[in-house]
Design an enzyme around this catalytic site. Structure first.
Site, PDB file in Angstrom:
ATOM      1  N   TYR A 103       0.857  -1.189   0.000  1.00  0.00           N
ATOM      2  CA  TYR A 103       0.000   0.000   0.000  1.00  0.00           C
ATOM      3  C   TYR A 103       0.898   1.246   0.000  1.00  0.00           C
ATOM      4  O   TYR A 103       1.797   1.388   0.856  1.00  0.00           O
ATOM      5  CB  TYR A 103      -0.929   0.007   1.225  1.00  0.00           C
ATOM      6  CG  TYR A 103      -1.711   1.304   1.295  1.00  0.00           C
ATOM      7  CD1 TYR A 103      -2.702   1.577   0.359  1.00  0.00           C
ATOM      8  CD2 TYR A 103      -1.422   2.267   2.253  1.00  0.00           C
ATOM      9  CE1 TYR A 103      -3.384   2.787   0.377  1.00  0.00           C
ATOM     10  CE2 TYR A 103      -2.102   3.477   2.287  1.00  0.00           C
ATOM     11  CZ  TYR A 103      -3.080   3.737   1.348  1.00  0.00           C
ATOM     12  OH  TYR A 103      -3.739   4.925   1.363  1.00  0.00           O
ATOM     13  N   GLY A 133       0.870   4.264   0.930  1.00  0.00           N
ATOM     14  CA  GLY A 133       1.088   5.064   2.141  1.00  0.00           C
ATOM     15  C   GLY A 133       2.081   4.424   3.096  1.00  0.00           C
ATOM     16  O   GLY A 133       2.650   5.091   3.963  1.00  0.00           O
ATOM     17  N   HIS A 186       0.912  18.489   6.806  1.00  0.00           N
ATOM     18  CA  HIS A 186      -0.005  17.641   6.030  1.00  0.00           C
ATOM     19  C   HIS A 186      -1.063  18.574   5.433  1.00  0.00           C
ATOM     20  O   HIS A 186      -2.174  18.668   5.942  1.00  0.00           O
ATOM     21  CB  HIS A 186      -0.634  16.620   6.988  1.00  0.00           C
ATOM     22  CG  HIS A 186      -1.394  15.517   6.323  1.00  0.00           C
ATOM     23  ND1 HIS A 186      -2.441  14.858   6.951  1.00  0.00           N
ATOM     24  CD2 HIS A 186      -1.271  14.924   5.105  1.00  0.00           C
ATOM     25  CE1 HIS A 186      -2.905  13.916   6.144  1.00  0.00           C
ATOM     26  NE2 HIS A 186      -2.223  13.937   5.030  1.00  0.00           N
ATOM     27  N   CYS A 213     -10.799  13.545   4.594  1.00  0.00           N
ATOM     28  CA  CYS A 213     -11.676  14.587   5.157  1.00  0.00           C
ATOM     29  C   CYS A 213     -11.857  15.753   4.182  1.00  0.00           C
ATOM     30  O   CYS A 213     -12.181  16.863   4.584  1.00  0.00           O
ATOM     31  CB  CYS A 213     -11.113  15.097   6.472  1.00  0.00           C
ATOM     32  SG  CYS A 213     -11.253  13.902   7.811  1.00  0.00           S
ATOM     33  N   SER A 267     -10.325  17.102  -2.542  1.00  0.00           N
ATOM     34  CA  SER A 267     -11.410  17.736  -3.304  1.00  0.00           C
ATOM     35  C   SER A 267     -11.436  19.246  -3.082  1.00  0.00           C
ATOM     36  O   SER A 267     -11.896  19.977  -3.951  1.00  0.00           O
ATOM     37  CB  SER A 267     -12.763  17.079  -3.038  1.00  0.00           C
ATOM     38  OG  SER A 267     -13.050  17.103  -1.687  1.00  0.00           O
ATOM     39  N   ASN A 310     -10.899   2.667   0.200  1.00  0.00           N
ATOM     40  CA  ASN A 310      -9.658   3.432   0.091  1.00  0.00           C
ATOM     41  C   ASN A 310      -8.979   3.207  -1.267  1.00  0.00           C
ATOM     42  O   ASN A 310      -7.778   3.344  -1.391  1.00  0.00           O
ATOM     43  CB  ASN A 310      -8.714   3.041   1.235  1.00  0.00           C
ATOM     44  CG  ASN A 310      -7.635   4.084   1.476  1.00  0.00           C
ATOM     45  OD1 ASN A 310      -7.814   5.268   1.165  1.00  0.00           O
ATOM     46  ND2 ASN A 310      -6.502   3.669   2.012  1.00  0.00           N
ATOM     47  N   ALA A 311      -9.778   2.829  -2.275  1.00  0.00           N
ATOM     48  CA  ALA A 311      -9.227   2.727  -3.632  1.00  0.00           C
ATOM     49  C   ALA A 311      -8.704   4.106  -4.030  1.00  0.00           C
ATOM     50  O   ALA A 311      -9.252   5.129  -3.604  1.00  0.00           O
ATOM     51  CB  ALA A 311     -10.311   2.266  -4.599  1.00  0.00           C
ATOM     52  N   ARG A 312      -7.635   4.119  -4.821  1.00  0.00           N
ATOM     53  CA  ARG A 312      -6.984   5.414  -5.109  1.00  0.00           C
ATOM     54  C   ARG A 312      -6.533   5.492  -6.554  1.00  0.00           C
ATOM     55  O   ARG A 312      -6.580   4.516  -7.296  1.00  0.00           O
ATOM     56  CB  ARG A 312      -5.782   5.590  -4.172  1.00  0.00           C
ATOM     57  CG  ARG A 312      -6.234   5.711  -2.710  1.00  0.00           C
ATOM     58  CD  ARG A 312      -5.177   6.308  -1.841  1.00  0.00           C
ATOM     59  NE  ARG A 312      -5.680   6.531  -0.500  1.00  0.00           N
ATOM     60  CZ  ARG A 312      -5.602   7.690   0.164  1.00  0.00           C
ATOM     61  NH1 ARG A 312      -5.061   8.748  -0.415  1.00  0.00           N
ATOM     62  NH2 ARG A 312      -6.058   7.798   1.390  1.00  0.00           N
TER      63      ARG A 312
HETATM   64  C1  SPV Z   1      -3.287   9.862   3.668  1.00  0.00           C
HETATM   65  O1  SPV Z   1      -3.764   8.801   4.104  1.00  0.00           O
HETATM   66  O2  SPV Z   1      -3.187  10.893   4.352  1.00  0.00           O
HETATM   67  C2  SPV Z   1      -2.803   9.929   2.280  1.00  0.00           C
HETATM   68  C3  SPV Z   1      -2.562   8.690   1.586  1.00  0.00           C
HETATM   69  O3  SPV Z   1      -2.532  10.985   1.789  1.00  0.00           O
HETATM   70  S1  SPV Z   1      -1.218   7.862   2.234  1.00  0.00           S
HETATM   71  O4  SPV Z   1      -0.630   8.627   3.310  1.00  0.00           O
HETATM   72  O5  SPV Z   1      -0.264   7.695   1.176  1.00  0.00           O
HETATM   73  O6  SPV Z   1      -1.722   6.600   2.720  1.00  0.00           O
HETATM   74 MN    MN Z   2      -2.392  12.504   3.369  1.00  0.00          MN
END
Ligand code: SPV
Ligand code: MN
Length: 631
Positions: A223, A225, A251, A275, A279, A387-389
């Site tokens: 994954y 992240g 962040h 959150c 978007s 959490n598909a991206r």
């Molecule tokens: C988050 O979960 O804050 C993200 C995606 O931006 S990742 O950190 O890469 O999982």
């Molecule tokens: Mn993030």
């Protein structure tokens, strides 16, 4: 030739050996040699960021089947992570600290020696029969005071390919930087893979951060992240570096908001994962610089910010033509995109909330999927992961801001903080001062856990400045750093608190639609320039109805009713008092180095709430508050 290069030579092609030799930094060679010794890859590929190398990485991702090329003419590929690897793993992400040291009770930490022994043990021989890919990255624009160099060794072509889309190339920067340059180090192994090229030993997943060596270890996970080292992993190290050097690693999204007469005002925005950060950054008609991580520095007494990254690893759930028109357009057009954990049917990706009916079967992160399929606990598996991206380069977007690569960054006019707060804060408000904003909106940011991390959803928690998962310094020190940073500025950005998730008292319905955020940000833009008045409430300055009415009309073509305004901007005294209590308790119990100022500012907010209650009762319509003119 230094001994490390010599040791590496048998695993390198002549061209790759040449690429490594050109970097005149023995620390680079030492790190790669050390990790190669541990992980024992069959070969090492060095990516020099040339078009040829980048094309090779992409091809390998597909050849090894870590990615599947769906409809080849679109340039889209799909990657799947394991069922137990669908988000960041908080439990298995730990800071390694020397004996007797604690960063904070609220952080997951372990003894450094034990942690190193464990994770290096898990990585031993993990790349046998595979290729180790070496990537050099520049975090932030090249040749800039913001630039931090990063080096990652990974055995995943998917990870290496993602880094192409998400980061600025760094090979030339390493060549230029010479022997003494400092850099962040990441070593990652996906570990054992099954026939579908998915990491299988999820119970041995570990992500350990060794800040003493500026090194991150990640194993038995794919994954992004947890595995794309320059994302949240390097971010944790950057927070420490920033703290020791007097700047901020956050962040935060970065965007340009257009105001009257074509004026553009830059905003940064901190939101916990899932959150509304991406978007917001992608609002149509505005410009985007970044959606996840920003570095902010004091340059000539103004706050200037850059995007650390150059692409988006965004949540795809609920991206549809109505709510996220811009990104929907990109995701449904040809271009280089990696989709992860979506549903695939007949060469097309599908996701939850895309605004159309989904196929009843296909392939998803659990393999062959059909409507009604259940997991081991007999829970129905959704068509695609929540959490598909998607991973896409910012340059693929038509509204990317022209200052993206400006080495001096952009000057921030405003900063916003927003979490998933169903009960207390109004949808948008402006702080009384820098300090009030940092404490009452940033340090008091409350949210609920989401699908972006593994574990139960909907658990309320404090998520300080939205970096709770990434913070790598004592928490109180972070609050102090933020207070201090703004105090030294001559031109302080205006601070706002936003809340896209406020629910109606009693019935649990959201009070706003996803599009409303566009109205809030236009209001904030006007406030930065003192062009609209505001009402003074106990928790901050809030918009006047007439102004919002105008903006709703202009931006969304909607008739905003007074009734909606009153529901959304009623100050809820009991909920706000309870919030203050939770925040105070969190800091009292977990954060021994909390600046006293935090308690002082919360105390005053509590007083203002109690005074207002005396006068107007528990739920106070915004119409009761006096007009306030100016900032
Ligand atoms: C988050 O979960 O804050 C993200 C995606 O931006 S990742 O950190 O890469 O999982
Ligand atoms: Mn993030």
């Amino acid at each position: 030739m230094n001994p490390y290069l010599e040791a590496l030579q048998p695993k390198l092609s002549q061209a790759d050996f040449q690429k490594l030799s050109t970097i005149d930094n023995p620390n680079v060679h030492e790190f790669i040699a050390k990790e190669s010794d541990l992980c024992r890859p069959e070969k090492i590929f060095v990516c020099s960021d040339s078009a040829e190398d980048i094309a090779y990485v992409r091809k390998q991702a597909v050849t090894t089947r870590e990615e599947q090329a769906i409809l080849t003419e679109t340039g889209h590929t799909v990657h799947f992570d394991g069922e137990q690897d669908q988000g960041r793993d908080r439990q298995n992400t730990k800071y390694l600290v020397p004996k007797g040291i604690s960063l904070s009770k609220a952080l997951n930490q372990m003894d450094r020696q034990e942690g190193l022994a464990e994770v290096r043990g898990l990585m031993r021989d993990s790349m046998m029969g595979k290729t180790m890919i070496v990537r050099f990255i520049s975090l932030g624009p090249a040749d800039s005071i913001f630039t931090i160099l990063g080096l990652q060794c990974t055995d995943s072509w998917y990870v290496a390919h993602s880094e192409d889309l998400l980061y600025r190339p760094g090979y030339e920067q390493f060549v230029k930087a010479g022997p003494k340059s400092d850099f962040l180090r990441v070593v990652h192994s996906a570990g054992k893979l099954d026939d579908d090229m998915v990491s299988v030993e999820h119970e041995k997943k570990r992500i350990y951060i060794d800040h003493m060596d500026n090194t991150i270890y990640s194993v038995n996970t794919q994954y992004a992240g947890n595995s794309v080292g320059f994302k949240k992993l390097a971010f944790r190290l950057a927070i420490r570096k920033a703290s020791s050097e007097g700047w901020l690693a956050e962040h935060m999204l970065l965007m340009g908001v257009l105001g009257p007469g074509g004026r553009k005002t830059y905003f940064a925005g901190a939101f916990p994962s899932a959150c509304g950060k991406t978007s917001t950054a992608m609002l149509p008609g505005e410009t985007i610089l970044g959606d996840d991580i920003a570095y902010i520095r004091d340059i000539d007494s103004a706050a200037r910010a850059v995007n650390v990254e150059s692409g988006i690893f965004g949540i795809i759930q609920d991206v549809n033509a109505k709510d996220d028109a811009l990104i929907y357009q990109v995701l449904t057009s040809p271009g280089e995109i990696i989709f992860s954990n979506v549903l695939v049917k007949d060469g097309r990706p599908y996701w939850l909330g895309m605004g159309q009916e989904l196929p009843k079967d296909g392939v998803n992160y659990t393999g062959t999927w059909y409507d009604g399929k259940k997991d081991e606990s007999l829970i129905e598996i959704p068509a695609a992961s929540k959490n598909a991206r998607y991973a896409v380069a910012l340059k693929a977007l038509e509204n990317v801001d022209p200052e993206l690569d400006n080495p001096m960054g952009v000057e921030l006019g405003g900063i916003m903080y927003g979490g998933r707060d169903a009960k207390a804060y109004v949808p948008v408000q402006q702080s009384f001062s820098w300090e009030h904003g940092i404490i009452a909106y940033g340090a008091s940011l409350e949210t609920e856990t989401t699908f972006a991390t593994i574990g139960k959803e909907g658990i309320p928690e404090i998520n300080m400045m939205s970096i709770q998962d990434f913070i790598s310094i004592p928490l109180g020190k972070n609050v102090h750093n933020n207070l201090d940073f703004g105090r030294k500025l001559k031109k302080q950005p205006t601070i706002f608190g936003v809340n896209y998730f406020l629910k109606e008292v009693g019935n649990g319905k959201y009070l706003n639609s996803p599009q409303d955020k566009h109205v809030w940000i236009k209001w904030m833009e006007l406030r930065v320039h003192n062009e609209v008045d505001a009402l003074k409430t106990p928790t901050g300055y809030i918009p006047k109805y007439d102004d919002l009415h105008d903006i709703f009309k202009q931006v969304l073509g909607k008739n905003y009713s007074k009734e909606d305004y009153i529901k959304q901007f009623t100050i809820r005294i009991p909920e706000n008092l309870a919030k203050i209590e939770r925040v105070q308790r969190f800091y009292q119990e977990n954060v021994t180095d909390t600046p006293l100022e935090l308690f002082g500012i919360l105390y005053l907010q509590r007083q203002r709430l109690m005074d207002a209650r005396e006068k107007f009762g528990d739920y106070i319509s915004p119409e009761n508050f006096e007009k306030y003119v100016g900032a």
